[in-house]
Design a protein around this motif. Structure first.
Motif, PDB file in Angstrom:
ATOM      1  N   ASP A 238     -14.894 -66.060 -33.280  1.00  0.00           N
ATOM      2  CA  ASP A 238     -14.020 -66.425 -32.162  1.00  0.00           C
ATOM      3  C   ASP A 238     -14.153 -65.335 -31.093  1.00  0.00           C
ATOM      4  OD1 ASP A 238     -12.238 -67.798 -30.624  1.00  0.00           O
ATOM      5  OD2 ASP A 238     -10.561 -67.669 -32.017  1.00  0.00           O
ATOM      6  N   VAL A 239     -13.392 -65.450 -30.038  1.00  0.00           N
ATOM      7  CA  VAL A 239     -13.522 -64.529 -28.909  1.00  0.00           C
ATOM      8  C   VAL A 239     -13.250 -63.090 -29.324  1.00  0.00           C
ATOM      9  CG1 VAL A 239     -12.549 -63.926 -26.663  1.00  0.00           C
ATOM     10  CG2 VAL A 239     -12.992 -66.315 -27.220  1.00  0.00           C
ATOM     11  N   ASP A 240     -12.228 -62.874 -30.163  1.00  0.00           N
ATOM     12  CA  ASP A 240     -11.817 -61.512 -30.496  1.00  0.00           C
ATOM     13  C   ASP A 240     -12.022 -61.133 -31.952  1.00  0.00           C
ATOM     14  OD1 ASP A 240     -10.867 -61.063 -27.868  1.00  0.00           O
ATOM     15  OD2 ASP A 240      -9.010 -62.101 -28.352  1.00  0.00           O
ATOM     16  N   GLY A 241     -12.439 -62.061 -32.802  1.00  0.00           N
ATOM     17  CA  GLY A 241     -12.546 -61.727 -34.212  1.00  0.00           C
ATOM     18  C   GLY A 241     -13.453 -62.659 -34.977  1.00  0.00           C
ATOM     19  N   VAL A 242     -13.536 -62.418 -36.290  1.00  0.00           N
ATOM     20  CA  VAL A 242     -14.422 -63.163 -37.191  1.00  0.00           C
ATOM     21  C   VAL A 242     -13.628 -63.580 -38.412  1.00  0.00           C
ATOM     22  CG1 VAL A 242     -16.532 -63.077 -38.571  1.00  0.00           C
ATOM     23  CG2 VAL A 242     -16.402 -61.798 -36.424  1.00  0.00           C
ATOM     24  N   GLY A 243     -13.833 -64.820 -38.863  1.00  0.00           N
ATOM     25  CA  GLY A 243     -13.248 -65.287 -40.111  1.00  0.00           C
ATOM     26  C   GLY A 243     -14.342 -65.676 -41.079  1.00  0.00           C
ATOM     27  N   VAL A 244     -14.244 -65.238 -42.325  1.00  0.00           N
ATOM     28  CA  VAL A 244     -15.238 -65.557 -43.347  1.00  0.00           C
ATOM     29  C   VAL A 244     -14.586 -66.468 -44.380  1.00  0.00           C
ATOM     30  CG1 VAL A 244     -16.806 -64.633 -45.084  1.00  0.00           C
ATOM     31  CG2 VAL A 244     -16.408 -63.356 -42.963  1.00  0.00           C
ATOM     32  N   TYR A 245     -15.244 -67.609 -44.668  1.00  0.00           N
ATOM     33  CA  TYR A 245     -14.680 -68.651 -45.511  1.00  0.00           C
ATOM     34  C   TYR A 245     -15.579 -68.938 -46.698  1.00  0.00           C
ATOM     35  CZ  TYR A 245     -12.106 -69.415 -41.167  1.00  0.00           C
ATOM     36  OH  TYR A 245     -11.347 -69.240 -40.047  1.00  0.00           O
ATOM     37  N   ASP A 246     -14.964 -69.382 -47.775  1.00  0.00           N
ATOM     38  CA  ASP A 246     -15.715 -69.812 -48.947  1.00  0.00           C
ATOM     39  C   ASP A 246     -16.440 -71.112 -48.612  1.00  0.00           C
ATOM     40  OD1 ASP A 246     -16.018 -71.427 -51.572  1.00  0.00           O
ATOM     41  OD2 ASP A 246     -15.563 -69.406 -52.274  1.00  0.00           O
TER      42      ASP A 246
ATOM     43  N   ASP B 258     -17.605 -73.397 -50.553  1.00  0.00           N
ATOM     44  CA  ASP B 258     -17.299 -74.529 -51.421  1.00  0.00           C
ATOM     45  C   ASP B 258     -15.996 -75.221 -51.062  1.00  0.00           C
ATOM     46  OD1 ASP B 258     -19.608 -74.291 -52.954  1.00  0.00           O
ATOM     47  OD2 ASP B 258     -18.675 -72.841 -54.319  1.00  0.00           O
ATOM     48  N   ASP B 259     -14.949 -74.435 -50.798  1.00  0.00           N
ATOM     49  CA  ASP B 259     -13.641 -75.055 -50.602  1.00  0.00           C
ATOM     50  C   ASP B 259     -12.987 -74.711 -49.265  1.00  0.00           C
ATOM     51  OD1 ASP B 259     -12.800 -72.424 -50.951  1.00  0.00           O
ATOM     52  OD2 ASP B 259     -12.134 -72.741 -53.014  1.00  0.00           O
ATOM     53  N   GLY B 260     -13.624 -73.886 -48.450  1.00  0.00           N
ATOM     54  CA  GLY B 260     -13.107 -73.580 -47.126  1.00  0.00           C
ATOM     55  C   GLY B 260     -11.978 -72.567 -47.080  1.00  0.00           C
ATOM     56  N   ARG B 261     -11.603 -71.995 -48.220  1.00  0.00           N
ATOM     57  CA  ARG B 261     -10.514 -71.004 -48.187  1.00  0.00           C
ATOM     58  C   ARG B 261     -10.981 -69.733 -47.474  1.00  0.00           C
ATOM     59  NH1 ARG B 261     -11.215 -66.989 -51.986  1.00  0.00           N
ATOM     60  NH2 ARG B 261     -12.822 -67.416 -53.563  1.00  0.00           N
ATOM     61  N   VAL B 262     -10.028 -69.021 -46.919  1.00  0.00           N
ATOM     62  CA  VAL B 262     -10.330 -67.789 -46.198  1.00  0.00           C
ATOM     63  C   VAL B 262     -10.647 -66.677 -47.195  1.00  0.00           C
ATOM     64  CG1 VAL B 262      -9.471 -66.039 -44.598  1.00  0.00           C
ATOM     65  CG2 VAL B 262      -8.848 -68.442 -44.271  1.00  0.00           C
ATOM     66  N   ARG B 263     -11.799 -66.057 -47.035  1.00  0.00           N
ATOM     67  CA  ARG B 263     -12.139 -64.887 -47.850  1.00  0.00           C
ATOM     68  C   ARG B 263     -11.565 -63.625 -47.213  1.00  0.00           C
ATOM     69  NH1 ARG B 263     -15.937 -65.360 -51.875  1.00  0.00           N
ATOM     70  NH2 ARG B 263     -17.334 -67.164 -51.872  1.00  0.00           N
ATOM     71  N   TRP B 264     -11.853 -63.423 -45.932  1.00  0.00           N
ATOM     72  CA  TRP B 264     -11.322 -62.266 -45.216  1.00  0.00           C
ATOM     73  C   TRP B 264     -11.524 -62.472 -43.721  1.00  0.00           C
ATOM     74  CZ3 TRP B 264     -15.035 -59.238 -42.557  1.00  0.00           C
ATOM     75  CH2 TRP B 264     -16.362 -59.430 -42.942  1.00  0.00           C
ATOM     76  N   THR B 265     -10.802 -61.701 -42.922  1.00  0.00           N
ATOM     77  CA  THR B 265     -10.910 -61.801 -41.472  1.00  0.00           C
ATOM     78  C   THR B 265     -11.107 -60.410 -40.876  1.00  0.00           C
ATOM     79  OG1 THR B 265      -8.519 -61.636 -41.138  1.00  0.00           O
ATOM     80  CG2 THR B 265      -9.454 -63.849 -41.391  1.00  0.00           C
ATOM     81  N   LEU B 266     -11.653 -60.385 -39.671  1.00  0.00           N
ATOM     82  CA  LEU B 266     -11.846 -59.140 -38.935  1.00  0.00           C
ATOM     83  C   LEU B 266     -11.294 -59.317 -37.531  1.00  0.00           C
ATOM     84  CD1 LEU B 266     -13.136 -56.295 -38.538  1.00  0.00           C
ATOM     85  CD2 LEU B 266     -15.208 -57.500 -37.776  1.00  0.00           C
ATOM     86  N   GLU B 267     -10.269 -58.548 -37.197  1.00  0.00           N
ATOM     87  CA  GLU B 267      -9.751 -58.497 -35.831  1.00  0.00           C
ATOM     88  C   GLU B 267     -10.381 -57.283 -35.170  1.00  0.00           C
ATOM     89  OE1 GLU B 267      -7.934 -60.657 -34.254  1.00  0.00           O
ATOM     90  OE2 GLU B 267      -7.751 -61.965 -36.013  1.00  0.00           O
ATOM     91  N   SER B 268     -11.152 -57.506 -34.113  1.00  0.00           N
ATOM     92  CA  SER B 268     -11.915 -56.416 -33.516  1.00  0.00           C
ATOM     93  C   SER B 268     -11.045 -55.392 -32.804  1.00  0.00           C
ATOM     94  CB  SER B 268     -12.933 -56.988 -32.524  1.00  0.00           C
ATOM     95  OG  SER B 268     -12.279 -57.527 -31.392  1.00  0.00           O
TER      96      SER B 268
END
Length: 391
Positions: free
Chosen positions: A15-23, A25-35
């Motif tokens: 996204d514009v200010d950060g990154v989201g990492v998802y599984d 297989d099921d789309g659950r959130v693994r972790w996020t990064l707010e820059s």
């Protein structure tokens, strides 16, 4: 470009200010990064449309590389930084600072290239510098660096200096000169100053020179796109020529422009530097035809023109080139073996926003992601599979 990347288990959405990492297989959130940096990965217009910068986030095996650049807004950095994270856990592995450009090849897991006044090869496992590329004894040293002279959407916006990593090599270009190095240790392989294309029927206002505009690097060959330009840096697309070298530097083939009056050209991109073109099963393609990398001959022509993402190497999955049809906007996959087109299950005009959308494709081991960017609406992501080639 650059809105998504991933591996066989995870997908990273930018996204514009950060990154989201998802599984995967099921789309659950693994972790996020707010820059913590305004517009670290793009910008949001007054109409709500998001524009994501390409080449800021890359999945390389089990590692996610994140390139942060200085910004005038909140949280501005004093210099560029490259951070490496464990794709599954989000653990930060290392950080390198002080460079301004990054080159990554998804198929080259043991090297990345960064620029800090010189090009350096790094080990992505620990960020250690493996080699610094020396251009002083190459053809590049005899060409003055070019500066951008015109607006963003002009071919002249892009200087003709670039680096391309792949096929066990890294290629540097400056004007009409190239230098090729072994990506394992940075040792020089060959260099050359390429000849000007033959004159064409299109007269430039004031012919000023010629330059390399695109490079394809594969295990079998290095292909360079050479074109003339005038004093305004306007390219003569119809006169584009392609020259190929084998991995040792011997010329393989040289394909000149089509006959005057032809309704197509050899130009690989529409504007300036089009991004890395990927080779699939010995074939590389543009919107209206494909070529054999071994000898430069025509491989096939699709039934109709296909829009292929130009700024990403993630356009291939299961032997198909993925893109969209210029007419009608349908998402399609082109069989790299013969050019046959398989229509996807989705039309742009079957999604709420209508047909005037930009579809950015990312082919990952688990499926295809198509991201739409439209005015007044957030980007949307569609995931689905496309046919695989018959055995």
């Amino acid at each position: 470009g650059g809105v998504a990347t991933g591996n066989s288990t995870s997908v990273a959405m930018v996204d514009v200010d950060g990154v989201g990492v998802y599984d995967a297989d099921d789309g659950r959130v693994r972790w996020t990064l707010e820059s913590g940096i305004d517009g670290a990965f793009g910008r949001r217009g007054d109409d709500g449309q998001r524009s994501i910068h390409g080449d800021r986030v890359h999945a390389l095996g089990e590692t996610l590389l994140v390139h942060l650049s200085p910004d005038r807004g909140r949280g501005a950095l004093p210099k560029d930084a490259l951070l490496a994270f464990d794709m599954e856990t989000g653990e930060r592995l290392w950080c390198a600072v002080g460079f301004t450009s990054l080159q990554v090849d998804p198929d080259t897991h043991d090297r990345i290239a960064v620029f800090d006044g010189s090009w350096n090869l790094l080990n992505p496992d620990d960020g250690r510098t493996v080699a610094t590329l020396d251009i002083d004894q190459t053809s590049l040293a005899h060409v003055a660096p070019e500066e951008s002279r015109m607006g963003l959407f002009s071919a002249a916006y892009w200087p003709t200096e670039r680096a391309v990593l792949g096929g066990g090599r890294i290629v540097l270009t400056r004007g009409p000169a190239i230098a090729v190095y072994d990506s394992a240790d940075g040792s020089p392989i060959h260099d050359a100053t390429l000849p000007a294309p033959a004159p064409s029927t299109r007269e430039l206002d004031e012919e000023d020179g010629h330059a390399v505009y695109n490079v394809i690097v594969d295990e079998a060959a290095t292909v360079v796109e050479v074109d003339s330009h005038d004093s305004r840096s306007s390219r003569n697309y119809q006169g584009t020529e392609l020259i190929a070298f084998d991995p040792s530097g011997e010329e393989l083939w040289h394909r000149t422009a089509p006959e005057p009056g032809a309704d197509w050209s050899l130009a690989l991109g529409d504007y300036g530097l089009s991004g890395v073109v990927q080779v699939v099963d010995g074939v590389f393609a543009k919107s209206d035809r494909a070529f054999h990398i071994s000898d430069g001959s025509d491989a096939w022509e699709p039934e109709y023109r296909i829009g292929l993402p130009s700024g990403s190497r993630h356009v291939v999955r299961d032997g198909f080139l993925n893109g969209h049809a210029y007419k009608g906007g349908r998402v399609v996959a082109v069989d790299a073996r013969n050019g046959d087109i398989a229509a996807g299950p989705l039309k742009a005009d079957e999604i709420e926003q209508g047909a005037d959308v930009f579809l950015s494709h990312t082919g990952l081991p688990f499926g295809n992601l198509f991201t739409q960017s439209v005015a007044n609406r957030p980007a949307e992501t569609v995931m689905f599979g496309l046919p695989s080639p018959a055995d």
